[in-house]
Design a protein around this motif. Structure first.
Motif, short mmCIF file in Angstrom:
data_model
loop_
_atom_site.label_atom_id
_atom_site.label_comp_id
_atom_site.label_asym_id
_atom_site.label_seq_id
_atom_site.Cartn_x
_atom_site.Cartn_y
_atom_site.Cartn_z
N TYR A 6 41.01 68.66 31.15
CA TYR A 6 41.41 67.61 30.34
C TYR A 6 42.81 67.05 30.49
O TYR A 6 43.92 67.77 30.80
CB TYR A 6 41.45 68.22 28.84
N PRO A 8 45.65 65.01 28.83
CA PRO A 8 45.88 64.05 27.71
C PRO A 8 46.67 62.76 27.98
O PRO A 8 46.86 61.82 27.09
CB PRO A 8 46.79 64.84 26.87
N LEU A 11 44.63 58.86 28.33
CA LEU A 11 44.34 57.87 27.34
C LEU A 11 45.66 58.09 26.18
O LEU A 11 45.69 57.72 25.15
CB LEU A 11 43.24 58.30 26.60
N ASP A 13 46.90 60.86 24.70
CA ASP A 13 46.03 61.62 23.44
C ASP A 13 47.10 62.38 22.74
O ASP A 13 47.09 63.68 22.87
CB ASP A 13 44.87 62.32 24.03
N LYS A 15 47.56 62.46 19.01
CA LYS A 15 47.59 61.88 17.68
C LYS A 15 47.47 62.68 16.79
O LYS A 15 47.59 62.57 15.64
CB LYS A 15 46.42 60.73 17.45
N LYS A 18 43.07 66.44 17.75
CA LYS A 18 42.47 67.05 19.16
C LYS A 18 43.47 68.41 19.52
O LYS A 18 44.80 68.30 19.20
CB LYS A 18 42.45 66.27 20.15
N GLY A 23 41.83 69.49 24.51
CA GLY A 23 41.44 68.25 23.96
C GLY A 23 40.11 68.17 23.19
O GLY A 23 39.44 67.05 22.68
N SER A 25 37.83 68.05 20.21
CA SER A 25 38.05 67.27 18.88
C SER A 25 37.45 68.45 17.82
O SER A 25 36.50 69.32 17.95
CB SER A 25 37.11 66.23 18.92
N TYR A 116 54.79 67.55 23.71
CA TYR A 116 54.02 66.98 22.63
C TYR A 116 54.57 66.37 21.60
O TYR A 116 54.20 65.10 21.13
CB TYR A 116 52.81 68.13 22.38
N GLN A 120 54.88 62.36 20.11
CA GLN A 120 54.57 61.73 18.86
C GLN A 120 55.56 61.24 18.27
O GLN A 120 55.29 60.15 17.79
CB GLN A 120 53.82 63.04 18.07
N ASP A 131 49.81 53.66 24.98
CA ASP A 131 49.37 54.01 26.16
C ASP A 131 50.28 54.45 27.11
O ASP A 131 49.77 54.90 28.44
CB ASP A 131 48.35 52.67 26.82
#
Length: 321
Positions: A6, A8, A11, A13, A15, A18, A23, A25, A116, A120, A131
């Motif tokens: 995975y 992140p 994409l 990722d 949000k 996940k 990753g 869900s 992380y 955010q 992106d």
């Protein structure tokens, strides 16, 4: 980067819906503390202590949480936390006996967790596009490699005759050192001191910083360091991590459920040394920050421009440029 793991950053990722590690869900991921409760309890902290993130926001330790798949937490992360907790409870003897891979995973999880949250915040404040296109590609590549390696916590990952990290664990003179830590996300370096031990870790250097400082490390082997000495060692590593001018590259080979990781030569096609030139004046500025509790000023540290103050004899500093 095709790792079979995975990623992140592919994409972007971040949000929060996940698992930060896998990753996976889930409708309701559990939220885990970056600074685990056992550590706060052991350090006699309330969790209301505050830390400033890169976006200048101030967060309490208890509010630093990332989403995690519950099964991954129970089967993979919690056993790691238990091993680290047991070692920290006993002090230097047990911490120094830990597998370096466990320390790499634990420290890496902490630093990636901070990253992380920073991602955010940057996206929320529109300092970073959704992106990641306005993020340094070199940094994104470095962070993605770290994240790929951390997935060894839940899937089988094998390093092919190398370690992607430099980790140093030293004994301290003060058996009751208060818990504190530093990190620098861009260079992926971390230091921690607690009780009778100190740790310095570079997470993406293939052991290069440890080799760079091998002379001083050999001279202090098994010696208990004063607070000033530990911070001096940490300052040397933080500065050399800044001077490290390579972006490590790796080959990933997924075979029968195992991901094998092999390092590419750091020198590559470049003729210049792996580290930029050491400058005593810049190093002294780093050292001043690390020695703030002892109120040593930059003027005092660099009074002799050719020989910054050191709490080691001999100082065994790298040659300046």
């Amino acid at each position: 980067m095709n790792t079979g793991l995975y990623n992140p950053f592919k994409l972007f990722d971040f949000k929060g819906n996940k698992c930060f590690l896998t990753g996976l869900s889930t409708s309701e991921p559990i939220m885990i503390n970056l600074l685990p409760q056992w550590l706060l309890d052991m350090a006699q902290l309330t969790g209301n202590e505050q830390i400033k993130l890169l976006d200048e926001s101030v967060k309490s330790y208890n509010s630093l949480k990332v989403p995690c798949n519950e099964e991954v937490y129970l089967k993979n992360i919690l056993p790691l936390e238990n091993r680290i907790e047991k070692a920290f409870e006993e002090g230097y003897k047990e911490v120094s006996a830990l597998q370096e891979l466990d320390l790499f995973h634990w420290i890496g999880k902490l630093m990636y967790g901070f990253l992380y949250l920073e991602m955010q915040a940057a996206i929320r404040l529109k300092q970073l596009s959704g992106d990641g296109m306005n993020m340094s590609q070199g940094l994104m590549h470095k962070f993605a490699n770290l994240h790929a390696m951390l997935q060894g916590m839940h899937t089988e990952v094998e390093f092919e005759e190398f370690k992607p990290w430099s980790i140093v664990v030293v004994p301290l003179e003060d058996q009751h050192t208060a818990f504190s830590f530093r990190d620098e996300i861009n260079t992926l370096i971390f230091s921690l001191k607690f009780k009778d031990f100190g740790i310095v870790a570079c997470l993406q250097d293939n052991g290069t910083n440890k080799r760079y400082h091998q002379e001083i490390l050999s001279s202090i082997q098994d010696k208990h360091l004063s607070g000033q000495q530990f911070e001096e060692i940490a300052a040397r590593f933080f500065y050399s991590a800044y001077l490290f001018n390579r972006l490590p590259e790796y080959n990933y080979l997924p075979v029968n459920g195992v991901v094998y990781i092999d390092q590419m030569p750091l020198r590559g096609m470049q003729n210049k040394p792996v580290f930029d030139e050491w400058e005593h004046k810049t190093y002294a500025q780093v050292l001043e920050n690390f020695w703030k509790p002892w109120e040593l000023t930059l003027f005092e540290i660099i009074k002799n421009p050719m020989q910054p103050v050191s709490f080691f004899e001999p100082s065994l500093l790298p040659d300046a440029g």
